[in-house]
Design a protein around this motif. Structure first.
Motif, mmCIF file in Angstrom:
data_model
loop_
_atom_site.group_PDB
_atom_site.id
_atom_site.type_symbol
_atom_site.label_atom_id
_atom_site.label_comp_id
_atom_site.label_asym_id
_atom_site.label_seq_id
_atom_site.Cartn_x
_atom_site.Cartn_y
_atom_site.Cartn_z
ATOM 1 N N CYS A 13 0.811 -1.220 0.000
ATOM 2 C CA CYS A 13 0.000 0.000 0.000
ATOM 3 C C CYS A 13 0.847 1.275 0.000
ATOM 4 N N GLY A 14 2.179 1.138 -0.013
ATOM 5 C CA GLY A 14 3.047 2.309 -0.038
ATOM 6 C C GLY A 14 3.448 2.802 1.335
ATOM 7 N N LYS A 15 3.404 1.924 2.298
ATOM 8 C CA LYS A 15 3.733 2.272 3.674
ATOM 9 C C LYS A 15 5.146 2.831 3.813
ATOM 10 N N SER A 16 6.127 2.129 3.268
ATOM 11 C CA SER A 16 7.518 2.578 3.387
ATOM 12 C C SER A 16 7.764 3.869 2.613
ATOM 13 N N THR A 17 7.074 4.028 1.492
ATOM 14 C CA THR A 17 7.208 5.268 0.717
ATOM 15 C C THR A 17 6.736 6.462 1.528
ATOM 16 N N GLN A 41 11.627 -6.566 5.940
ATOM 17 C CA GLN A 41 12.139 -6.346 4.586
ATOM 18 C C GLN A 41 13.172 -5.220 4.560
ATOM 19 N N ALA A 42 13.142 -4.351 5.582
ATOM 20 C CA ALA A 42 14.156 -3.308 5.799
ATOM 21 C C ALA A 42 14.273 -2.309 4.651
ATOM 22 N N SER A 43 13.189 -2.050 3.939
ATOM 23 C CA SER A 43 13.230 -1.085 2.828
ATOM 24 C C SER A 43 13.600 0.312 3.319
ATOM 25 N N SER A 44 13.034 0.724 4.448
ATOM 26 C CA SER A 44 13.320 2.060 4.975
ATOM 27 C C SER A 44 14.768 2.184 5.441
#
Length: 210
Positions: A13-17, A41-44
């Motif tokens: 849903c675009g949470k990290s964005t 997932q550690a994207s941030s």
């Protein structure tokens, strides 16, 4: 210190964005900013690593480990928490003593609305939220305002237990900037500035919660 949790039970849903762009906005405003990454997932965290070369760097903290709150510097002015994917309302209860506001991204589609409704109903029953101690705001994400589907979804979201505080239009710019450790606020072209305007209501709402 303003502490914001970005959370949703629905993946993709675009949470990290949203978390990274909020963190970048704070850093660009001169605030000492921490991005606590509770998503395995550690994207941030990777975004923070790429941004580390800038003067407006954001400090990453691994929030998947116990005691992460103790690693927040005392001079931190903004803490943005990127929740784990598929988080349940019962798990959010663990964060409620440590946050001032919760931002829930929602995609404007039938599938996403149906998946999000039970999560929001459970959130509304949590004591600290029910008593108004922690504010919750919805962000309609990746919208296409010119389509009937988006307009219909926004109408349905008005029936949710929390208010829609902002609408972010769909653009590939977010993905491109994320890969560079940048944000929508790091650029100033005419097109980018129009998307920056989408964030004004969200940021204003968050500032009221501090």
């Amino acid at each position: 210190m303003l502490r914001v949790l970005v959370a949703s039970s629905k993946g993709g849903c675009g949470k990290s964005t949203i978390a990274t762009n909020l963190a970048a906005h704070s850093a660009l405003k001169g605030k000492a900013t921490v991005l606590a990454d509770a998503d395995r997932q550690a994207s941030s965290s990777r975004w923070c690593e790429k941004r580390a070369v800038l003067d407006t760097a954001v400090l990453p903290i691994d929030a998947t480990r116990k005691g992460w709150q103790q690693r927040i510097p005392e001079d931190a002015e903004r803490v943005i928490i990127d929740s784990g994917a598929g988080i349940r309302a019962s798990e959010i209860a663990e964060f409620l003593d440590d946050v001032d506001a919760i931002v829930v991204p929602v995609l404007p589609s039938v599938v996403d609305l149906e998946a999000t409704m039970p999560f929001l109903a459970d959130l509304a029953r949590l004591p600290r939220i029910k008593k108004g101690k922690v504010a919750v705001g919805l962000v309609a994400n990746r919208t296409k305002p010119w389509t009937n589907a988006t307009q219909q979804s926004l109408e349905e979201m008005r029936e949710f237990p929390f208010s829609v505080i902002a609408q972010l239009r769909d653009t590939q710019a977010y993905s491109l900037m994320n890969g560079l450790g940048r944000s929508i606020f790091d650029y100033h072209s005419e097109i980018v500035r129009s998307h920056q305007q989408d964030w004004v209501k969200l940021i204003r709402w968050l500032n009221k919660q501090g």
